[in-house]
Design a protein around this motif. Structure first.
Motif, PDB file in Angstrom:
ATOM      1  N   UNK A   1       8.109   4.726  -1.327  1.00  0.00           N
ATOM      2  CA  UNK A   1       8.448   3.845  -2.465  1.00  0.00           C
ATOM      3  C   UNK A   1       8.535   2.374  -2.081  1.00  0.00           C
ATOM      4  N   UNK A   2       7.872   2.003  -0.949  1.00  0.00           N
ATOM      5  CA  UNK A   2       7.845   0.577  -0.562  1.00  0.00           C
ATOM      6  C   UNK A   2       6.542  -0.018  -1.083  1.00  0.00           C
ATOM      7  N   UNK A   3       6.521  -0.278  -2.389  1.00  0.00           N
ATOM      8  CA  UNK A   3       5.253  -0.590  -3.048  1.00  0.00           C
ATOM      9  C   UNK A   3       4.730  -1.986  -2.709  1.00  0.00           C
ATOM     10  N   UNK A   4       5.644  -2.957  -2.513  1.00  0.00           N
ATOM     11  CA  UNK A   4       5.195  -4.312  -2.140  1.00  0.00           C
ATOM     12  C   UNK A   4       4.521  -4.272  -0.774  1.00  0.00           C
ATOM     13  N   UNK A   5       5.144  -3.530   0.136  1.00  0.00           N
ATOM     14  CA  UNK A   5       4.590  -3.394   1.489  1.00  0.00           C
ATOM     15  C   UNK A   5       3.229  -2.692   1.431  1.00  0.00           C
TER      16      UNK A   5
END
Length: 486
Positions: free
Chosen positions: A29-33
């Motif tokens: 769920x680390x979508x920006x990364x």
């Protein structure tokens, strides 16, 4: 000396490694990364449709549907037979409420994968949605002819059954005792009687209707004022804000800066609580419209379904009417400009122009009202297209000029998830505040609120973590086909 071919090979290999890292970030769920890593892979190899489609999916998770459409379109250009490209673009169009465009994309998916039961099911849902919209458009009454649903309701005539054990309003006045009992009932997943729900919503409508489009708030010296961002139906986190910062009162006033409803599955509880405080003490609770206080969003993201389930069909119309009465902006002590989304596509917008907006309508697709509700800041100067596909992005120079031209000091806005619940940008002249921690039960972000004390009005920002809530998933009431894609 390495040949061109070897270089291309090593780039392709490195790009694949980056894609795998991006996939891991996505799963966590680390979508920006994930977006950052997919972007690096694309820089090394921009001819791989999978990278573009994957990045589109990460943009969808971040609600950046405009960027998702662009990326998915790129994937389709690279490989017109790649069904995931159409699939991702269709999902982004759906999320934007562009059902007809979405339908075309799902028809393509079905054409490429005729035997895929999943594709068939999604196409059917999409067709149903488009038919329903066409039907609603056909029978819609023009705004000028529409009678107010509020005028047709007399809550005094509604019987309260003797066995009803919940909160009751005695007479016409919403009291603190009533609000506390109602909040406690909601906490225990009990419903409020329709009679009292009507009373609260109708009284809130009268108050909001009488307010200007831009509300001036005065905080006396030595007193404080709290601004909260999006709550998105996360009722148990709203209760936590009141635990941490005290209940709304004349001595402890709040402004909730839009997006009270949708996504979280306790939106009815949130909106009735905020409206009840507004009725109890109009100067203890200020409310701004967000982009989710609109019919098209409520249809897709759960509020409409939840209202039908917990109250009734007529409340759907009633809330839509009341949302059109919400003010669009607030100014605190002639210094701080508070708005849900952000600033404008043109320079020179004066507060007097904002005051003059006729806000009693569904949000338009462009213009000042649309931009107030939808736009976002960007790190680079100037203006750019919106990641969302609606509104625009604006840089620090735009913020600075707007503040100078209107003799203001700070912009406070919401509208975007932030890891710590807030972010300070544009050389300290703009603060984003977002008050829905662990947004949609998956983002892992904190929530925040800002306390300002007069006369300095220095922002004192408090971050907080999510609290447990009953096991009702976000989007539990969202339209069927949207759940298929989430």
């Amino acid at each position: 000396m390495t040949s061109m071919g070897e270089n291309t090979n090593s780039n392709a290999e490195r790009a694949e490694e980056l894609k795998l890292l991006a996939n891991e970030a996505f799963k966590a769920n680390k979508f920006s990364q994930a977006i950052e890593l997919y972007s690096q892979a694309i820089e090394l190899n921009d001819k791989n449709a999978v990278y573009w489609a994957n990045r589109a999916f990460a943009h969808i998770k971040r609600e950046e549907y405009g960027s998702a459409v662009q990326d998915a379109t790129k994937a389709i250009e690279i490989d017109p037979q790649y069904s995931k490209g159409y699939y991702r673009r269709g999902a982004a169009y759906l999320a934007m409420g562009k059902f007809k465009e979405a339908l075309k994309d799902f028809q393509q998916v079905k054409r490429i994968r005729p035997n895929d039961p999943d594709a068939t099911r999604k196409l059917k849902e999409c067709e149903k949605a488009v038919q329903k919209i066409r039907f609603e458009e056909a029978i819609a009454v023009h705004d000028s002819e529409r009678r107010s649903v509020a005028d047709s309701i007399d809550f005094h005539c509604i019987e309260v059954e003797p066995q009803y054990a919940g909160a009751r309003i005695e007479g016409e006045t919403v009291t603190l005792d009533f609000v506390k009992k109602m909040m406690d009932d909601f906490k225990n997943q009990k419903h409020l009687h329709k009679r009292y729900a009507f009373q609260i919503v109708l009284q809130a409508r009268e108050m909001l209707r009488a307010m200007p489009t831009l509300v001036d708030i005065t905080v006396p010296n030595g007193h404080h004022f709290t601004v909260c961002g999006d709550v998105h139906g996360q009722y148990y986190d709203l209760l936590n804000i009141f635990e941490l910062n005290g209940l709304p009162s004349e001595e402890n006033p709040y402004l909730f800066n839009g997006d009270f409803v949708d996504r979280g599955s306790f939106s009815v509880e949130v909106i009735l609580t905020l409206f009840a405080f507004k009725c109890m003490r109009p100067t203890a609770m200020y409310l701004s419209r967000g982009n989710h206080e609109s019919k098209s969003m409520n249809k897709i993201y759960g509020f409409e379904g939840e209202v039908k389930s917990k109250l009734s069909e007529i409340f759907v119309e009633l809330f839509a009417e009341v949302f059109c009465c919400l003010p669009l902006a607030h100014v605190i002590n002639e210094k701080i400009f508070v708005v849900h989304g952000g600033l404008f596509s043109v320079d020179g917008v004066k507060l007097s122009e904002i005051r003059a907006i006729d806000r009693f309508c569904e949000p338009p697709e462009e213009g000042l009202m649309c931009e107030i509700l939808w736009s976002d800041p960007q790190p680079q100067p100037g203006r750019g297209p919106s990641k969302r596909g609606v509104g625009l992005s604006f840089g620090a120079d735009v913020t600075k000029r707007f503040l100078q031209e209107n003799n203001l000091e700070l912009v406070v806005r919401s509208h975007e998830v932030k890891d710590e619940g807030y972010e300070i940008e544009h050389d300290g002249k703009l603060i984003t505040v977002f008050s829905a921690p662990n947004y949609c039960d998956q983002m892992g972000n904190k929530g925040a609120f800002i306390r300002f004390t007069a006369p300095e009005l220095k922002p004192d920002i408090v971050s907080f973590s999510a609290v447990p809530h009953p096991d009702v998933k976000p989007m539990a009431y969202a339209s069927n086909f949207l759940r298929l894609f989430s």
